[in-house]
Write an enzyme that holds these catalytic residues in place. Structure first.
Site, PDB file in Angstrom:
ATOM      1  N   HIS A   1     -45.900  12.099 -24.035  1.00  0.00           N
ATOM      2  CA  HIS A   1     -46.029  12.935 -22.843  1.00  0.00           C
ATOM      3  C   HIS A   1     -46.247  14.414 -23.162  1.00  0.00           C
ATOM      4  CE1 HIS A   1     -44.758   9.300 -20.913  1.00  0.00           C
ATOM      5  NE2 HIS A   1     -44.846   9.837 -19.718  1.00  0.00           N
TER       6      HIS A   1
ATOM      7  N   GLU B   1     -30.689  13.386 -19.642  1.00  0.00           N
ATOM      8  CA  GLU B   1     -31.565  13.769 -20.757  1.00  0.00           C
ATOM      9  C   GLU B   1     -30.980  14.886 -21.606  1.00  0.00           C
ATOM     10  OE1 GLU B   1     -35.851  13.505 -19.873  1.00  0.00           O
ATOM     11  OE2 GLU B   1     -36.131  15.157 -21.263  1.00  0.00           O
TER      12      GLU B   1
ATOM     13  N   ARG C   1     -27.378  18.038   2.471  1.00  0.00           N
ATOM     14  CA  ARG C   1     -26.668  18.143   1.179  1.00  0.00           C
ATOM     15  C   ARG C   1     -26.543  16.810   0.454  1.00  0.00           C
ATOM     16  NH1 ARG C   1     -23.472  21.995   4.072  1.00  0.00           N
ATOM     17  NH2 ARG C   1     -24.258  24.054   3.511  1.00  0.00           N
TER      18      ARG C   1
ATOM     19  N   ASN D   1     -40.131  10.359 -23.393  1.00  0.00           N
ATOM     20  CA  ASN D   1     -41.262  11.284 -23.252  1.00  0.00           C
ATOM     21  C   ASN D   1     -42.296  11.105 -24.370  1.00  0.00           C
ATOM     22  OD1 ASN D   1     -39.998  12.412 -21.013  1.00  0.00           O
ATOM     23  ND2 ASN D   1     -38.797  13.795 -22.304  1.00  0.00           N
TER      24      ASN D   1
ATOM     25  N   LYS E   1     -35.433   0.647 -20.100  1.00  0.00           N
ATOM     26  CA  LYS E   1     -35.270   1.992 -19.542  1.00  0.00           C
ATOM     27  C   LYS E   1     -33.866   2.155 -18.966  1.00  0.00           C
ATOM     28  CE  LYS E   1     -36.909   5.761 -16.931  1.00  0.00           C
ATOM     29  NZ  LYS E   1     -37.863   6.480 -16.155  1.00  0.00           N
TER      30      LYS E   1
ATOM     31  N   HIS F   1     -49.295  15.744 -21.402  1.00  0.00           N
ATOM     32  CA  HIS F   1     -49.272  16.783 -20.358  1.00  0.00           C
ATOM     33  C   HIS F   1     -50.187  17.932 -20.737  1.00  0.00           C
ATOM     34  CE1 HIS F   1     -45.067  15.481 -18.727  1.00  0.00           C
ATOM     35  NE2 HIS F   1     -46.051  14.820 -18.153  1.00  0.00           N
TER      36      HIS F   1
ATOM     37  N   GLU G   1     -47.335   3.243 -19.910  1.00  0.00           N
ATOM     38  CA  GLU G   1     -45.877   3.458 -19.937  1.00  0.00           C
ATOM     39  C   GLU G   1     -45.162   2.235 -20.523  1.00  0.00           C
ATOM     40  OE1 GLU G   1     -44.399   6.299 -19.313  1.00  0.00           O
ATOM     41  OE2 GLU G   1     -45.878   7.405 -18.147  1.00  0.00           O
TER      42      GLU G   1
ATOM     43  N   HIS H   1     -53.017  10.486 -15.634  1.00  0.00           N
ATOM     44  CA  HIS H   1     -51.780  10.729 -16.378  1.00  0.00           C
ATOM     45  C   HIS H   1     -51.547   9.649 -17.462  1.00  0.00           C
ATOM     46  CE1 HIS H   1     -47.665  11.769 -17.297  1.00  0.00           C
ATOM     47  NE2 HIS H   1     -47.287  10.550 -16.959  1.00  0.00           N
TER      48      HIS H   1
ATOM     49  N   ARG I   1     -32.430  10.290 -24.018  1.00  0.00           N
ATOM     50  CA  ARG I   1     -33.404   9.960 -22.968  1.00  0.00           C
ATOM     51  C   ARG I   1     -34.761  10.604 -23.251  1.00  0.00           C
ATOM     52  NH1 ARG I   1     -32.756   9.633 -16.336  1.00  0.00           N
ATOM     53  NH2 ARG I   1     -34.974   9.303 -15.948  1.00  0.00           N
TER      54      ARG I   1
ATOM     55  N   LYS J   1     -35.062  10.522 -11.780  1.00  0.00           N
ATOM     56  CA  LYS J   1     -35.725  11.831 -11.872  1.00  0.00           C
ATOM     57  C   LYS J   1     -36.516  12.025 -10.581  1.00  0.00           C
ATOM     58  CE  LYS J   1     -36.314  12.743 -16.773  1.00  0.00           C
ATOM     59  NZ  LYS J   1     -37.272  12.921 -17.892  1.00  0.00           N
TER      60      LYS J   1
HETATM   61  N1  GLY Z   1     -40.173   9.339 -17.356  1.00  0.00           N
HETATM   62  C1  GLY Z   1     -39.207   9.653 -18.333  1.00  0.00           C
HETATM   63  C2  GLY Z   1     -37.799   9.541 -17.835  1.00  0.00           C
HETATM   64  O1  GLY Z   1     -37.565   8.974 -16.790  1.00  0.00           O
HETATM   65  O2  GLY Z   1     -36.909  10.026 -18.469  1.00  0.00           O
END
Ligand code: GLY
Length: 364
Positions: free
Chosen positions: A249, A238, A121, A246, A228, A253, A185, A266, A242, A143
């Site tokens: 992206h 997000e 947990r 993207n 960041k 994607h 990035e 990518h 946030r 993430k």
């Molecule tokens: N890679 C985008 C983020 O971490 O929000």
């Protein structure tokens, strides 16, 4: 060495950035490991190259150091690998006070973080990213997750690490194409948040690729992590801002999906996505054509593609964009530049304009 803090109150954590940090890693994260069992999760490619040194360093402060090695590659990023990591941890006797250490690129970090978030947990984890993409993006911000056959990153959790140790010496061993993908990035972050970083990358491209010079690399990586960290601190889960991370992206994607994840990496897909998004921003009157071209010139300086690959029709890309989980309430969410250093979130862009922007950046 530089230290950047991700400010999340009691879950705040440091990001250490330097060249050769692996040698003194126990000094940086020793307090998180003292008296605890550690499980280093890494992939089959890194096992020989880096794992023995990290094991030796961490053994100086942890009670016991175990390893869990999974086959390298995105195909491993699935729920069955999380089960394998957790079962390995049980067999090694890890408990709730133990620490998982991710030694690897984005796939490794995402999976290790997810395993740590569900193991008993929830336990704790530390990121030691070895690819540029992981250093400036995926290892920072919590993430975590895995792919499903239906799509990428569809199962996961927001779960912050206790520390991130970025040793830029790892980059000296990266193939040029992979390094370029990491720079996609960095350029993304500069376009959406910081003209100074953008100008730094323009001026220093020659020192950063193909052979990353330590001083300039530490400067670029630290600056990107600081930016960041600021976004994550303001909107960890997000719910709003946030999403600007993207940028490139949603198109990227979709291009990866339409080309079956085989033609473009990518980072390359993100670069193409940024080029399409910038053209869309030009047609909406947000930026000038010169600004879009300035962005594309920087992407090209880092050996990144800026045209949609052959056989990838605008209609197919738009359809794949509709399936992206970053949309909200069925509305396509697009991140578009408003100048170099600033971007906004847009949900009502006409379909025909999106198609035209993709066509404009398609290989003739
Ligand atoms: N890679 C985008 C983020 O971490 O929000």
């Amino acid at each position: 060495m530089n230290e950047v803090i991700v400010e999340l109150e009691e879950r705040s954590y440091p990001i250490f950035v330097g060249n050769g940090l692996l040698k003194t890693i126990d000094g940086l994260i020793g307090e998180h490991l003292a008296g605890r069992s550690v499980c280093i999760v890494t992939d089959s490619n890194l096992k020989e190259r880096f794992l023995p040194d990290v094991e030796r360093s961490l053994s100086r402060c942890a009670r016991a150091v175990h390893r869990c090695v999974f086959p390298a590659g995105e195909a491993s990023k699935r729920l069955s690998t999380i089960e394998a990591i957790c079962r390995e941890a049980v067999r090694a006797g890890l408990d709730r006070n133990s620490v998982f250490v991710a030694l690897g690129g984005g796939v490794c970090g995402d999976m290790t973080g997810f395993a740590a978030s569900v193991y008993m947990r929830g336990t704790r984890f530390i990121q030691i990213p070895t690819s540029l993409l992981a250093m400036v993006d995926s290892s920072v911000g919590g993430k975590t997750g895995v792919d499903l056959p239906e799509g990428k990153n569809l199962v996961g959790a927001f779960f912050q690490p206790e520390a991130v140790v970025i040793d830029t010496a790892f980059l000296e061993t990266l193939p040029k194409r992979e390094l370029s993908c990491g720079y996609a990035e960095l350029i993304k972050t500069a376009v959406i948040l910081d003209e100074t970083l953008f100008a730094f990358l323009e001026a220093d491209a020659g020192a950063l690729l193909p052979h990353p010079a330590p001083a300039q690399t530490i400067e670029a990586v630290s600056r990107c992590c600081t930016l960041k960290a600021g976004v994550v601190a303001a909107d960890e889960k997000e719910s709003s801002q946030r999403a600007i991370l993207n940028y490139g992206h949603t198109f990227g994607h979709a291009i990866e999906a339409v080309t079956g994840y085989t033609k473009v990496e990518h980072g390359e897909a993100v670069a193409i996505g940024m080029s399409v998004a910038a053209r869309l921003a030009v047609s909406l009157g947000f930026i000038s054509r010169e600004t879009a071209e300035r962005q594309d010139a920087l992407l090209r300086a880092f050996a990144l593609p800026v045209t949609v690959p052959e056989g990838c029709s605008a209609e197919a890309v738009l359809q794949a964009m509709g399936a992206d989980k970053k949309n909200s309430n069925g509305k396509l969410k697009l991140i578009l530049p408003e100048r170099i250093g600033k971007a906004g979130i847009h949900t009502d862009v006409p379909r025909e304009m999106i198609l035209n922007a993709i066509r404009e950046r398609s290989a003739q």
